[in-house]
Design a protein around this motif. Structure first.
Motif, PDB file in Angstrom:
ATOM      1  N   UNK A 178      38.972 -17.935  30.079  1.00 38.53           N
ATOM      2  CA  UNK A 178      39.107 -17.411  28.727  1.00 38.53           C
ATOM      3  C   UNK A 178      39.343 -15.903  28.786  1.00 38.53           C
ATOM      4  N   UNK A 179      40.250 -15.410  27.997  1.00 42.03           N
ATOM      5  CA  UNK A 179      40.493 -13.968  27.882  1.00 42.03           C
ATOM      6  C   UNK A 179      39.390 -13.377  27.028  1.00 42.03           C
ATOM      7  N   UNK A 180      38.570 -12.545  27.641  1.00 44.00           N
ATOM      8  CA  UNK A 180      37.413 -11.972  26.948  1.00 44.00           C
ATOM      9  C   UNK A 180      37.747 -10.665  26.246  1.00 44.00           C
ATOM     10  N   UNK A 181      38.665  -9.881  26.789  1.00 44.21           N
ATOM     11  CA  UNK A 181      38.998  -8.595  26.184  1.00 44.21           C
ATOM     12  C   UNK A 181      40.451  -8.559  25.780  1.00 44.21           C
ATOM     13  N   UNK A 182      40.959  -7.358  25.630  1.00 41.70           N
ATOM     14  CA  UNK A 182      42.370  -7.204  25.282  1.00 41.70           C
ATOM     15  C   UNK A 182      43.205  -7.319  26.553  1.00 41.70           C
ATOM     16  N   UNK A 183      44.461  -7.648  26.379  1.00 43.74           N
ATOM     17  CA  UNK A 183      45.388  -7.766  27.492  1.00 43.74           C
ATOM     18  C   UNK A 183      46.175  -6.468  27.662  1.00 43.74           C
ATOM     19  N   UNK A 184      46.367  -6.103  28.913  1.00 39.16           N
ATOM     20  CA  UNK A 184      47.170  -4.917  29.218  1.00 39.16           C
ATOM     21  C   UNK A 184      48.146  -5.294  30.310  1.00 39.16           C
ATOM     22  N   UNK A 185      49.337  -4.767  30.200  1.00 37.58           N
ATOM     23  CA  UNK A 185      50.364  -5.113  31.182  1.00 37.58           C
ATOM     24  C   UNK A 185      50.288  -4.180  32.381  1.00 37.58           C
TER      25      UNK A 185
ATOM     26  N   UNK B 159      39.476  -9.483  42.271  1.00 41.54           N
ATOM     27  CA  UNK B 159      40.321 -10.363  41.453  1.00 41.54           C
ATOM     28  C   UNK B 159      40.700  -9.662  40.162  1.00 41.54           C
ATOM     29  N   UNK B 160      41.787 -10.179  39.573  1.00 38.89           N
ATOM     30  CA  UNK B 160      42.135  -9.871  38.182  1.00 38.89           C
ATOM     31  C   UNK B 160      42.466 -11.196  37.512  1.00 38.89           C
ATOM     32  N   UNK B 161      42.268 -11.250  36.204  1.00 38.60           N
ATOM     33  CA  UNK B 161      42.642 -12.432  35.408  1.00 38.60           C
ATOM     34  C   UNK B 161      43.938 -12.122  34.701  1.00 38.60           C
ATOM     35  N   UNK B 162      44.974 -12.946  34.952  1.00 39.12           N
ATOM     36  CA  UNK B 162      46.288 -12.684  34.374  1.00 39.12           C
ATOM     37  C   UNK B 162      46.622 -13.789  33.378  1.00 39.12           C
ATOM     38  N   UNK B 163      47.302 -13.370  32.305  1.00 42.98           N
ATOM     39  CA  UNK B 163      47.745 -14.317  31.273  1.00 42.98           C
ATOM     40  C   UNK B 163      49.260 -14.405  31.305  1.00 42.98           C
TER      41      UNK B 163
ATOM     42  N   UNK C   3      53.077  -7.727  40.843  1.00 43.49           N
ATOM     43  CA  UNK C   3      54.377  -7.075  40.984  1.00 43.49           C
ATOM     44  C   UNK C   3      54.651  -6.051  39.889  1.00 43.49           C
ATOM     45  N   UNK C   4      53.701  -5.855  38.956  1.00 45.54           N
ATOM     46  CA  UNK C   4      53.866  -4.819  37.947  1.00 45.54           C
ATOM     47  C   UNK C   4      54.314  -5.318  36.598  1.00 45.54           C
ATOM     48  N   UNK C   5      54.443  -6.628  36.421  1.00 40.95           N
ATOM     49  CA  UNK C   5      54.874  -7.154  35.117  1.00 40.95           C
ATOM     50  C   UNK C   5      53.814  -8.044  34.470  1.00 40.95           C
ATOM     51  N   UNK C   6      52.712  -8.323  35.125  1.00 40.16           N
ATOM     52  CA  UNK C   6      51.713  -9.264  34.643  1.00 40.16           C
ATOM     53  C   UNK C   6      50.886  -8.646  33.514  1.00 40.16           C
ATOM     54  N   UNK C   7      50.336  -9.563  32.704  1.00 39.36           N
ATOM     55  CA  UNK C   7      49.371  -9.176  31.676  1.00 39.36           C
ATOM     56  C   UNK C   7      47.985  -9.489  32.215  1.00 39.36           C
ATOM     57  N   UNK C   8      47.093  -8.508  32.186  1.00 35.38           N
ATOM     58  CA  UNK C   8      45.769  -8.666  32.778  1.00 35.38           C
ATOM     59  C   UNK C   8      44.706  -8.501  31.697  1.00 35.38           C
ATOM     60  N   UNK C   9      43.628  -9.211  31.921  1.00 29.64           N
ATOM     61  CA  UNK C   9      42.491  -9.131  30.996  1.00 29.64           C
ATOM     62  C   UNK C   9      41.701  -7.866  31.329  1.00 29.64           C
ATOM     63  N   UNK C  10      41.521  -6.991  30.354  1.00 30.96           N
ATOM     64  CA  UNK C  10      40.810  -5.729  30.588  1.00 30.96           C
ATOM     65  C   UNK C  10      39.300  -5.913  30.597  1.00 30.96           C
ATOM     66  N   UNK C  11      38.827  -7.089  30.172  1.00 33.42           N
ATOM     67  CA  UNK C  11      37.403  -7.378  30.236  1.00 33.42           C
ATOM     68  C   UNK C  11      37.271  -8.808  30.739  1.00 33.42           C
ATOM     69  N   UNK C  12      37.560  -8.984  32.030  1.00 35.10           N
ATOM     70  CA  UNK C  12      37.709 -10.352  32.547  1.00 35.10           C
ATOM     71  C   UNK C  12      36.379 -11.079  32.644  1.00 35.10           C
ATOM     72  N   UNK C  13      36.479 -12.403  32.515  1.00 33.45           N
ATOM     73  CA  UNK C  13      35.349 -13.289  32.743  1.00 33.45           C
ATOM     74  C   UNK C  13      35.379 -13.724  34.200  1.00 33.45           C
TER      75      UNK C  13
END
Length: 527
Positions: free
Chosen positions: A56-63, A462-466, A506-516
């Protein structure tokens, strides 16, 4: 994986409460997350996509972004003092006093340790007396030698005068002998005859005067004293006449044999006197030369003075070692012994550090070579130093670097000066130094994400990517991180808002800024 889409594949075992399903799901998540090699990989295994767990995306997404930044290398270092000294004694003695404690500030020349010096004081007194005695011996030798030299010089002068006098006596005796051997000259004979004639005339005149005066006295015309005067004048004239006759007789007869023998004897004695005077001169000169050779006695005495002075200085130096002072300004950082303890040479008593600090780092040889060739070396080279325990960052200056490396570790030692304005920096602290590896104006591409998007689980990052900015479910991706950077200046910072991703994105992913860090229950993920 530019434009990568994150697929939502149901987990094969989603039943709640099944422990086996939890274990299998967790293992699969780790394995599949490690498949993300990042850095633009386009051929991601399909099995990794299909097996991606959704969170689940817990925070905002940042690219994620690709930025241009300077190529740098971060190396760990330790703060060390620029000056450090272990203070100990050079003589065996007992500690009398240590008037400082740990942390005390000291100034150059301040007394820090006092040792017992009574035995050295006695040795110094003996050494001083020895020097005085040696100096007195030198003066005595000089005085005696000078007096003897003066006496012998007088004897030499006297002997030379004797030789001169003897030569003069010889010359006089030889002249007398020559005169005796030659006999009277004709002129002397004529002179003697004339002297006789003159003396005869004087006698005749005196006799006539005597007779005249006697007649007058007998007649009573003159006083009797006039007759006495006339008698005296007659007698003198008679004696002179007889002397002139004798001289004339001698001149006529010539030199006698006795006179010649006597003159020859005087000449022989004069020649013997010359030999004796010359012998005395040689003896006096030889004695004077022996005096010059005896000058070695003075030199030996002077050498003994030098030896006594050296011994005195040695004792004085040992005496000075009983008072140990601070070699520079700084602080006391260690105290190994206390008053009353016996100390031997080479045993440290206190440790003092200077006020200046430097960061010592070991730079890998590949990085060091690039660092030196790119940035050069010198006092104007500035690098950034981060001190995590202080939460501060300071500009450091390259102070020195080793020209040879460690053959085993393949590293080179570099030392960076800590500025005086860097308050709170203490020896032994940890520091992170950022070394520039690219020249001025040269940049390198780096993938960065918000620092808050990275988390650690089981020793991995790790990072959580959407799949898109609107997606509320994400998959876990294994990444390798680099430095934290300031968002604006893009400089390394312990409080940086972004962090480099070295692999996994690779620099184009969307990542969760407050990951679970656990699976979503709404999608049946493992908690």
């Amino acid at each position: 994986m530019k434009g990568q889409q994150i697929s939502s594949i149901p987990c094969p075992t989603r039943a709640k409460g099944n422990p086996l399903s939890w274990v299998l799901a967790g293992a699969s998540a780790i394995l599949l997350a490690g498949c993300g090699t990042g850095s633009g990989e386009k051929n991601e295994p399909a099995a990794a996509k299909a097996a991606s767990f959704e969170l689940r995306v817990e925070g905002s997404l940042a690219q994620a972004k690709q930025i241009e930044t300077e190529e740098v290398f971060e190396v760990m270092g330790t703060v060390a003092p620029r000056l450090k000294a272990d203070l100990g004694s050079k003589v065996s003695s007992r500690i009398i006093a240590i008037p400082v404690r740990l942390g005390d500030t000291v100034r150059p020349g301040q007394v820090l340790i006092t040792l017992d010096s009574r035995d050295l004081d006695a040795q110094q007194a003996v050494a001083n007396a020895g020097k005085v005695a040696a100096m007195a011996q030198v003066e005595s030798a000089k005085t005696g030698l000078e007096l003897e030299r003066r006496t012998l010089l007088a004897q030499v002068s006297q002997a030379k005068a004797g030789v001169t006098q003897a030569i003069a006596a010889k010359d006089s005796a030889k002249a007398q002998l020559d005169l005796v051997l030659a006999g009277p000259r004709s002129q002397e004979k004529r002179q003697a005859s004339l002297a006789v004639a003159q003396a005869a005339a004087q006698l005749e005149l005196a006799t006539r005067e005597y007779r005249r005066v006697k007649t007058l006295v007998d007649e009573g015309a003159l006083a009797a004293r006039n007759l006495d005067v006339a008698v005296q004048q007659r007698d003198v004239a008679k004696a002179m006449y007889e002397s002139a006759l004798e001289s004339e007789k001698i001149a006529e007869e010539g030199s006698r044999t006795q006179d010649i023998s006597s003159a020859r004897e005087r000449l022989r004695q004069a020649e013997a006197g010359i030999s004796q005077a010359q012998a005395q001169l040689k003896v006096a000169q030889a004695a004077l030369k022996r005096i010059d050779l005896r000058g070695n006695d003075v030199q030996i005495a002077q050498a003994q003075v030098v030896q006594a002075e050296a011994n005195r200085r040695l004792v004085e130096a040992n005496r000075s070692y009983t008072v140990i002072t601070a070699p520079f300004a700084g602080k006391v950082v260690a105290r190994y012994l206390d008053p009353g303890s016996m100390v031997n040479p080479g045993v440290p008593i206190l440790a003092v550090e200077g006020n200046d600090r430097q960061v010592v780092v070991e730079v890998p040889e590949s990085v060091f070579t690039k660092f030196v060739s790119t940035s050069g070396k010198g006092p104007n080279l500035s690098v950034q130093g981060l001190f995590p325990s202080l939460g501060k960052e300071f500009s450091l200056f390259l102070e020195e670097s080793s020209p040879s490396g460690n053959a085993k570790a393949h590293t080179f030692t570099a030392k960076f000066q800590v500025p005086n304005a860097a308050t709170g920096v203490k020896s032994g602290m940890f520091a992170r130094i950022t070394l520039p590896l690219s020249g001025p104006g040269k940049k390198a591409s780096r993938v960065v994400v918000p620092f808050s998007a990275v988390y650690e689980k089981a020793g991995f990052r790790y990072v959580n990517i959407a799949a898109s900015a609107a997606e509320r479910m994400a998959s876990r991706r294994l990444v390798t991180v680099g430095r934290r950077l300031d968002r604006d200046s893009r400089r390394p910072s312990d409080q940086g808002e972004t962090i480099e991703i070295l692999s996994g994105l690779n620099g184009t992913e969307w990542v969760d800024t407050k990951p679970s860090q656990s699976s979503s229950t709404a999608k049946g993920e493992v908690k």
